[in-house]
Design a protein around this motif. Structure first.
Motif, PDB file in Angstrom:
ATOM      1  N   SER A 136       0.843  -1.202   0.000  1.00 36.98           N
ATOM      2  CA  SER A 136       0.000   0.000   0.000  1.00 36.98           C
ATOM      3  C   SER A 136       0.873   1.245   0.000  1.00 36.98           C
ATOM      4  CB  SER A 136      -0.919   0.015   1.237  1.00 36.98           C
ATOM      5  OG  SER A 136      -1.779  -1.099   1.232  1.00 36.98           O
ATOM      6  N   GLY A 184      -2.419   4.551  -3.462  1.00 36.81           N
ATOM      7  CA  GLY A 184      -2.018   3.580  -4.472  1.00 36.81           C
ATOM      8  C   GLY A 184      -1.674   2.240  -3.867  1.00 36.81           C
ATOM      9  N   SER A 185      -1.323   1.304  -4.750  1.00 38.43           N
ATOM     10  CA  SER A 185      -0.965  -0.039  -4.303  1.00 38.43           C
ATOM     11  C   SER A 185      -0.182  -0.761  -5.385  1.00 38.43           C
ATOM     12  CB  SER A 185      -2.219  -0.847  -3.941  1.00 38.43           C
ATOM     13  OG  SER A 185      -3.031  -1.032  -5.092  1.00 38.43           O
ATOM     14  N   ASP A 228       0.782  -5.889 -10.654  1.00 40.31           N
ATOM     15  CA  ASP A 228      -0.003  -4.711 -11.015  1.00 40.31           C
ATOM     16  C   ASP A 228       0.365  -3.534 -10.112  1.00 40.31           C
ATOM     17  OD1 ASP A 228      -1.470  -5.052  -8.607  1.00 40.31           O
ATOM     18  OD2 ASP A 228      -2.935  -6.303  -9.616  1.00 40.31           O
ATOM     19  N   ARG A 236      -1.154   0.490  -8.953  1.00 39.14           N
ATOM     20  CA  ARG A 236      -2.238   1.476  -8.965  1.00 39.14           C
ATOM     21  C   ARG A 236      -1.763   2.748  -8.272  1.00 39.14           C
ATOM     22  NH1 ARG A 236      -5.797   3.358  -5.241  1.00 39.14           N
ATOM     23  NH2 ARG A 236      -5.014   1.891  -3.667  1.00 39.14           N
ATOM     24  N   GLU A 271      -3.321   6.842  -7.518  1.00 38.71           N
ATOM     25  CA  GLU A 271      -4.417   7.794  -7.694  1.00 38.71           C
ATOM     26  C   GLU A 271      -4.057   8.837  -8.745  1.00 38.71           C
ATOM     27  OE1 GLU A 271      -7.409   7.770  -6.429  1.00 38.71           O
ATOM     28  OE2 GLU A 271      -7.106   5.991  -5.190  1.00 38.71           O
ATOM     29  N   GLU A 272      -5.070   9.257  -9.522  1.00 36.21           N
ATOM     30  CA  GLU A 272      -4.838  10.164 -10.640  1.00 36.21           C
ATOM     31  C   GLU A 272      -4.159  11.460 -10.216  1.00 36.21           C
ATOM     32  OE1 GLU A 272      -7.301  12.184 -14.382  1.00 36.21           O
ATOM     33  OE2 GLU A 272      -8.321  10.878 -12.938  1.00 36.21           O
ATOM     34  N   ARG A 318      -0.423  11.161 -10.350  1.00 39.88           N
ATOM     35  CA  ARG A 318       0.213  10.703 -11.589  1.00 39.88           C
ATOM     36  C   ARG A 318       0.835  11.875 -12.347  1.00 39.88           C
ATOM     37  NH1 ARG A 318      -4.926   7.202 -13.826  1.00 39.88           N
ATOM     38  NH2 ARG A 318      -5.160   5.827 -11.998  1.00 39.88           N
ATOM     39  N   THR A 373       3.313  -5.592 -16.683  1.00 37.60           N
ATOM     40  CA  THR A 373       2.643  -4.297 -16.603  1.00 37.60           C
ATOM     41  C   THR A 373       3.668  -3.208 -16.369  1.00 37.60           C
ATOM     42  OG1 THR A 373       0.977  -3.019 -15.392  1.00 37.60           O
ATOM     43  CG2 THR A 373       2.261  -4.572 -14.110  1.00 37.60           C
ATOM     44  N   HIS A 374       3.519  -2.085 -17.050  1.00 36.04           N
ATOM     45  CA  HIS A 374       4.432  -0.956 -16.892  1.00 36.04           C
ATOM     46  C   HIS A 374       5.900  -1.393 -16.945  1.00 36.04           C
ATOM     47  CE1 HIS A 374       1.007   1.504 -15.849  1.00 36.04           C
ATOM     48  NE2 HIS A 374       0.688   0.697 -14.867  1.00 36.04           N
TER      49      HIS A 374
END
Length: 220
Positions: A43, A66-67, A129, A131, A133-134, A137, A164-165
């Motif tokens: 996290s 995010g995570s 993966d 994640r 928050e926008e 970013r 991913t990424h």
């Protein structure tokens, strides 16, 4: 150095006040140990101060921004890649990553993998993966956070795989099929890129604090 796509004035908070929390669990039984698989959830927390009356104690709260999810596959006699071929139990993308480097016929890693890695006899860490928050970013924080988590979890690993990424700025390099994107923790290049991402964080945090000194209103 990573060039941010957004102005530092848009940063929601101080990047130096971000922290990572690592969690892993397993069933209390011998079955989980024989599987040879560790799943990690990381996290991303942003600490911020709440406005308090004068002379009162400062209160800090944490926001979940995010995570990341990792799998560590222990390459010993407990590990079998076959469960990853079951799409009902595991994501097919994870299956493809694992089966791309594992030799089903001979056992252990494929020879192509062993030839490509500096120390090919450790575990395999998979970045599954990410994640964020926008609002956070566009500042280059994704590679910075991923790099920190990778190096915290990759001790004793021969490689880090991802589907991913596949950030080159973190150290992932594209290898010929079926290997895919791999990071070699034993390479000097990968260690140098980890240090570069830490310098990026310092530069971003310094720019954020300078923007506050210029009079940018502090976000709630």
């Amino acid at each position: 150095m990573i060039s941010p796509k957004r102005s530092v004035d848009d940063l929601p908070g101080d990047p130096r006040r971000l922290n990572l929390e690592y969690r892993s669990w397993h069933f209390v039984s011998s079955e989980g140990d024989r599987q040879g698989l560790d799943e990690w959830h990381v996290s991303v927390w942003a600490n911020r101060f709440l406005d308090r009356p004068k002379w009162s104690a400062t209160k800090t709260v944490q926001d979940d921004i995010g995570s990341m999810r990792f799998f560590r596959l222990r390459m010993d006699d407990r590990f079998s890649p076959f469960p990853f071929a079951d799409a009902e139990s595991y994501d097919t993308g994870l299956s493809n990553l694992v089966l791309g480097v594992y030799d089903l016929g001979g056992g252990g890693y494929r020879q192509e993998f062993r030839d490509a890695m500096t120390c090919p006899d450790g575990d395999l860490l998979v970045l599954f993966d990410v994640r964020l928050e926008e609002a956070w970013r566009g500042f280059g924080l994704g590679p910075i956070l991923a790099s920190e988590a990778i190096w915290h979890l990759a001790d004793g690993c021969s490689a880090v795989a991802t589907g991913t990424h596949p950030w080159e700025s973190v150290g992932f390099r594209r290898h010929v099929s079926p290997l895919g994107h791999l990071l070699d923790p034993g390479s000097g290049e990968a260690r140098a890129l980890r240090d570069e991402r830490r310098r990026d964080l310092d530069a971003l945090a310094d720019a954020y604090r300078e923007s506050l000194r210029r009079g940018r209103p502090r976000r709630p």
